[in-house]
Motif scaffolding. Structure first.
Motif, PDB file in Angstrom:
ATOM      1  N   ILE A 169       0.833  -1.207   0.000  1.00  0.00           N
ATOM      2  CA  ILE A 169       0.000   0.000   0.000  1.00  0.00           C
ATOM      3  C   ILE A 169       0.862   1.249   0.000  1.00  0.00           C
ATOM      4  O   ILE A 169       0.636   2.183  -0.787  1.00  0.00           O
ATOM      5  CB  ILE A 169      -0.946  -0.001   1.207  1.00  0.00           C
ATOM      6  N   LEU A 170       1.859   1.285   0.891  1.00  0.00           N
ATOM      7  CA  LEU A 170       2.715   2.469   0.992  1.00  0.00           C
ATOM      8  C   LEU A 170       3.645   2.615  -0.203  1.00  0.00           C
ATOM      9  O   LEU A 170       3.949   3.733  -0.624  1.00  0.00           O
ATOM     10  CB  LEU A 170       3.544   2.401   2.281  1.00  0.00           C
ATOM     11  N   GLY A 171       4.102   1.504  -0.751  1.00  0.00           N
ATOM     12  CA  GLY A 171       5.079   1.563  -1.831  1.00  0.00           C
ATOM     13  C   GLY A 171       4.479   1.741  -3.210  1.00  0.00           C
ATOM     14  O   GLY A 171       5.004   2.479  -4.041  1.00  0.00           O
ATOM     15  N   GLN A 172       3.353   1.048  -3.473  1.00  0.00           N
ATOM     16  CA  GLN A 172       2.757   1.075  -4.799  1.00  0.00           C
ATOM     17  C   GLN A 172       1.367   1.694  -4.832  1.00  0.00           C
ATOM     18  O   GLN A 172       0.848   1.985  -5.910  1.00  0.00           O
ATOM     19  CB  GLN A 172       2.655  -0.366  -5.354  1.00  0.00           C
ATOM     20  N   GLY A 173       0.754   1.843  -3.655  1.00  0.00           N
ATOM     21  CA  GLY A 173      -0.605   2.368  -3.614  1.00  0.00           C
ATOM     22  C   GLY A 173      -1.653   1.353  -3.990  1.00  0.00           C
ATOM     23  O   GLY A 173      -2.806   1.711  -4.263  1.00  0.00           O
ATOM     24  N   THR A 174      -1.282   0.057  -4.018  1.00  0.00           N
ATOM     25  CA  THR A 174      -2.213  -0.999  -4.414  1.00  0.00           C
ATOM     26  C   THR A 174      -2.319  -2.055  -3.307  1.00  0.00           C
ATOM     27  O   THR A 174      -1.525  -2.074  -2.366  1.00  0.00           O
ATOM     28  CB  THR A 174      -1.751  -1.689  -5.710  1.00  0.00           C
ATOM     29  N   LEU A 175      -3.298  -2.938  -3.458  1.00  0.00           N
ATOM     30  CA  LEU A 175      -3.440  -4.093  -2.591  1.00  0.00           C
ATOM     31  C   LEU A 175      -3.941  -5.259  -3.432  1.00  0.00           C
ATOM     32  O   LEU A 175      -4.780  -5.073  -4.312  1.00  0.00           O
ATOM     33  CB  LEU A 175      -4.418  -3.804  -1.448  1.00  0.00           C
ATOM     34  N   PHE A 176      -3.418  -6.435  -3.175  1.00  0.00           N
ATOM     35  CA  PHE A 176      -3.737  -7.659  -3.921  1.00  0.00           C
ATOM     36  C   PHE A 176      -3.239  -7.608  -5.364  1.00  0.00           C
ATOM     37  O   PHE A 176      -3.774  -8.305  -6.233  1.00  0.00           O
ATOM     38  CB  PHE A 176      -5.244  -7.960  -3.915  1.00  0.00           C
ATOM     39  N   ASP A 177      -2.235  -6.800  -5.624  1.00  0.00           N
ATOM     40  CA  ASP A 177      -1.627  -6.795  -6.957  1.00  0.00           C
ATOM     41  C   ASP A 177      -0.934  -8.142  -7.187  1.00  0.00           C
ATOM     42  O   ASP A 177      -0.181  -8.616  -6.343  1.00  0.00           O
ATOM     43  CB  ASP A 177      -0.613  -5.656  -7.069  1.00  0.00           C
ATOM     44  N   GLY A 178      -1.189  -8.746  -8.331  1.00  0.00           N
ATOM     45  CA  GLY A 178      -0.608 -10.055  -8.639  1.00  0.00           C
ATOM     46  C   GLY A 178      -1.379 -11.214  -8.034  1.00  0.00           C
ATOM     47  O   GLY A 178      -0.846 -12.324  -7.928  1.00  0.00           O
ATOM     48  N   ALA A 179      -2.634 -10.982  -7.656  1.00  0.00           N
ATOM     49  CA  ALA A 179      -3.433 -12.058  -7.050  1.00  0.00           C
ATOM     50  C   ALA A 179      -3.615 -13.233  -8.006  1.00  0.00           C
ATOM     51  O   ALA A 179      -3.777 -14.374  -7.574  1.00  0.00           O
ATOM     52  CB  ALA A 179      -4.797 -11.511  -6.625  1.00  0.00           C
ATOM     53  N   HIS A 180      -3.560 -12.953  -9.315  1.00  0.00           N
ATOM     54  CA  HIS A 180      -3.727 -14.028 -10.300  1.00  0.00           C
ATOM     55  C   HIS A 180      -2.591 -15.047 -10.234  1.00  0.00           C
ATOM     56  O   HIS A 180      -2.746 -16.196 -10.665  1.00  0.00           O
ATOM     57  CB  HIS A 180      -3.812 -13.440 -11.713  1.00  0.00           C
ATOM     58  N   GLN A 200       6.675   5.381  -7.417  1.00  0.00           N
ATOM     59  CA  GLN A 200       6.584   4.470  -6.285  1.00  0.00           C
ATOM     60  C   GLN A 200       7.414   4.979  -5.110  1.00  0.00           C
ATOM     61  O   GLN A 200       8.458   5.613  -5.298  1.00  0.00           O
ATOM     62  CB  GLN A 200       7.067   3.076  -6.688  1.00  0.00           C
ATOM     63  N   PHE A 201       6.932   4.710  -3.906  1.00  0.00           N
ATOM     64  CA  PHE A 201       7.664   5.062  -2.689  1.00  0.00           C
ATOM     65  C   PHE A 201       8.666   3.941  -2.419  1.00  0.00           C
ATOM     66  O   PHE A 201       8.357   2.933  -1.785  1.00  0.00           O
ATOM     67  CB  PHE A 201       6.688   5.216  -1.524  1.00  0.00           C
ATOM     68  N   LEU A 202       9.885   4.126  -2.914  1.00  0.00           N
ATOM     69  CA  LEU A 202      10.872   3.054  -2.933  1.00  0.00           C
ATOM     70  C   LEU A 202      11.293   2.596  -1.543  1.00  0.00           C
ATOM     71  O   LEU A 202      11.659   1.441  -1.347  1.00  0.00           O
ATOM     72  CB  LEU A 202      12.107   3.497  -3.723  1.00  0.00           C
TER      73      LEU A 202
END
Length: 248
Positions: A169-180, A200-202
């Motif tokens: 969440i903090l680094g990419q702003g996403t959640l469950f990215d790559g769930a597939h 991105q927040f590295l």
């Protein structure tokens, strides 16, 4: 007559054994003796793969399965394993189950298998798994050992997914990215865009973010433990004062 005496002796020995404290086993694995937060075991894979929630969840499931089945197996074979060779035998048992999990991930979740890489076979060297086999499974019955492995695995998994979710969440702003990668193509729609970032927040994605996040989780646990201990101490003092007043 002999059978009757043997049955009586066995019943007597069983009666002398203390009842299993299931609540303590559960609490130990999830909180008081959490392998990641208290024992600080398995930190290398924990910090390395928790850049996303799905990576963390994949490793958590694999580690939990290995913990449960290895604990159960060690408990079943402990009477035939001498003290001199117990550690190599335990490692061989753990390695066998890790290989099975690795082959299953290679067959059914190949994308996640590639993403986790070397950290799947490194489960063999996870001190949390070897430690539970030696400290608990080799001294307890199969059911208790399996439950201990489940609780320790869940405790480790909770830390993994908390850290992985927070860093994603903090680094990419996403959640469950790559769930597939874990659940199949249908899970592509599970991705949630929490924040929109130009870049991105590295710090959160790179290893320093893992150390900072882990430190914060440990600090929160320590604060909660300190508050609970203080509350218990106050309650004990009240009880002692009540007793003194009653006696007086």
């Amino acid at each position: 007559m002999k059978n009757t005496e043997a049955a009586a002796i066995e019943a007597s020995n069983t009666a002398d054994k203390p009842a299993t404290d299931w609540r303590e086993i559960i609490r130990s694995g999830l909180w008081t003796n959490n392998p990641a937060l208290v024992q600080l075991l398995g930190l290398c894979p924990l910090l390395a793969v928790t850049n996303t929630f799905i990576n963390a969840l994949g490793l958590a499931i694999a580690t939990l399965l290995v913990l449960v089945v290895s604990n159960l197996t060690v408990s079943l074979v402990k009477q035939w394993v001498t003290k001199e060779i117990r550690i190599p035998v335990f490692i061989m048992i753990i390695a066998s189950f890790v290989t099975i999990i690795q082959l299953l991930m290679n067959a059914y979740t190949f994308g996640l298998y590639l993403s986790l890489g070397i950290f799947i076979p490194l489960i063999v060297t996870n001190c949390a798994i070897i430690g539970r086999a030696e400290a608990f499974a080799s001294k307890n019955a199969p059911l208790e050992s399996a439950v201990d492995g489940l609780m320790m695995g869940l405790g480790f998994a909770v830390v993994l997914v908390l850290l992985g979710g927070a860093r994603e969440i903090l680094g990419q702003g996403t959640l469950f990215d790559g769930a597939h990668l874990l659940f199949g193509d249908w899970a592509t729609s599970m991705k949630v865009q929490v924040f929109e970032f130009e870049q991105q927040f590295l710090l959160a994605i790179l290893p320093p973010g893992a150390f900072i996040g882990m430190g914060l989780i440990i600090a929160i646990k320590n604060v909660i433990d300190a508050k609970q201990a203080s509350k218990k101490q106050k309650q004990n003092k009240k009880v002692e004062r009540a007793r003194v007043t009653h006696v007086g």
